[in-house]
Design a protein around this motif. Structure first.
Motif: not given
Length: 363
Positions: A251-258, A281-283, A286-290, A320-327
């Motif tokens: 699972g992802s690190y989104w779960r960390l607080p809970q 990074y992927r965790k 969320g290892d999601a296809m953003w 494949d999961t990568v975010v924050g790239l310029p347009e």
């Protein structure tokens, strides 16, 4: 599989990948020797209180450049991932490392937020110059990558950008070269006797019929300095290891607080948490296809704004999961040779050639 080992009497602490980890570290000899020499000189200079004739602006510029270089060394150390090196020879591994390789790779960092991370650490240093300032590193791979992680940790302590470094390894041999607590001791033990370390050929050496050339007296001294310095930092509590089963869980690190509230509260006390490598990074995301243009701060969800955590991800892209790239950046990279083209696949992000360094101030 780990459960079978854990329930046994004699195999409970056995790491099936330990031999491969050490072999890959030995195969990284040229880069190890280069960085050992640089580290000894750097730490000696940082600990030298000789007055300087440089202006405050010149000192600030030099410190910022040094921080950038040390973080980029740590970033590209992730290229030595055993899960991707199964078919590479001793010579191939050497080509992935060293100053020339790092210089050539600078243009391949497609997002670089190191200036923001440096600003945050400097602000904390100026606000609390005499107090405790902790920095955490969530580790990825053992071998050469753990070596460069310790290079970065030792530099941050010597430069006063942190007063304590907490290392977070995996708890079980999960994905080939993952760092375990025992890998820290194994690396220090190897450096304690550097002549013996490089006395015999490593697995994958191109000249197995003869022993490699012995290291020089100066090289042995520089490697021994690493052992002494890191051992001292560990004994004094400035460099500590803190495993937690959460880092090995699914699972992802989104779960960390809970899922791990005590760990979450603990790392909130850090000035900066560095997440190393592709899987971490992927965790985080969320290892999601953003969509690739979604901001990093959005993609890391509960660990983003308002979380109380400053996050820095050092990642060479291997999925494949990568975010924050310029347009348009994803399209540009896909259009390059081997990038995926019209297939729809994001092949440029599979090989570790391209990297992202992304920061979010959740405090």
């Amino acid at each position: 599989m780990s459960t079978f080992f854990a329930l046994s009497t004699h195999w409970r602490s056995y790491d099936v990948f330990a031999r491969q980890k050490l072999s890959t570290f030995i195969s990284s000899r040229p880069a190890v020797l280069e960085l050992a020499a640089k580290y000894k000189l750097l730490v000696t200079q940082l600990q030298d209180n000789t007055p300087t004739t440089k202006t405050p602006e010149e000192i600030e510029d030099a410190e910022k450049l040094l921080f950038t270089e040390m973080c980029e060394i740590c970033l590209w150390g992730n290229a030595t991932d055993l899960s991707l090196l199964t078919a590479l020879t001793y010579d191939d591994i050497q080509k992935l490392q060293g100053a020339d390789a790092r210089k050539a790779q600078e243009k391949n960092i497609i997002v670089n937020d190191l200036p923001e991370a440096y600003t945050a650490l400097k602000a904390a240093q100026k606000a609390n110059p005499k107090g405790e300032r902790r920095l955490d590193i969530v580790l990825d791979n053992a071998g050469f990558e753990l070596f460069v992680d310790l290079i970065l940790a030792g530099y941050l302590l010597a430069a006063g950008l942190a007063t304590q470094i907490v290392l977070h390894p995996k708890s079980i041999p999960w994905f080939v070269s993952d760092v375990l607590p025992a890998d820290f001791a194994a690396l220090l033990n190897a450096l304690a006797d550097p002549r013996a370390l490089y006395h015999t050929p490593s697995d994958g050496h191109s000249s197995k019929d003869k022993a490699p050339a012995p290291i020089s007296d100066q090289e042995a001294t520089e490697l021994s300095f690493l052992f002494s310095h890191w051992s001292s930092l560990h004994q004094e509590g400035q460099l500590t290891i803190r495993p937690n089963l959460f880092w090995t869980g699914a699972g992802s690190y989104w779960r960390l607080p809970q899922s791990a509230p005590a760990l979450y509260e603990d790392i909130k006390g850090s000035e900066l948490v560095i997440f190393k490598g592709d899987l971490n990074y992927r965790k985080l995301a969320g290892d999601a296809m953003w969509p690739t243009t979604v901001s990093f701060r959005t993609a890391i969800g509960p660990l983003g704004p308002g979380s109380g955590i400053r996050t820095l991800a050092l990642r060479t892209c291997k999925a494949d999961t990568v975010v924050g790239l310029p347009e348009g950046e994803d399209e540009r990279l896909k259009g390059m040779e081997g990038g995926g083209g019209d297939s729809g696949a994001r092949k440029w992000a599979w090989s570790g050639k391209w990297a992202v360094v992304q920061y979010c101030d959740g405090k």
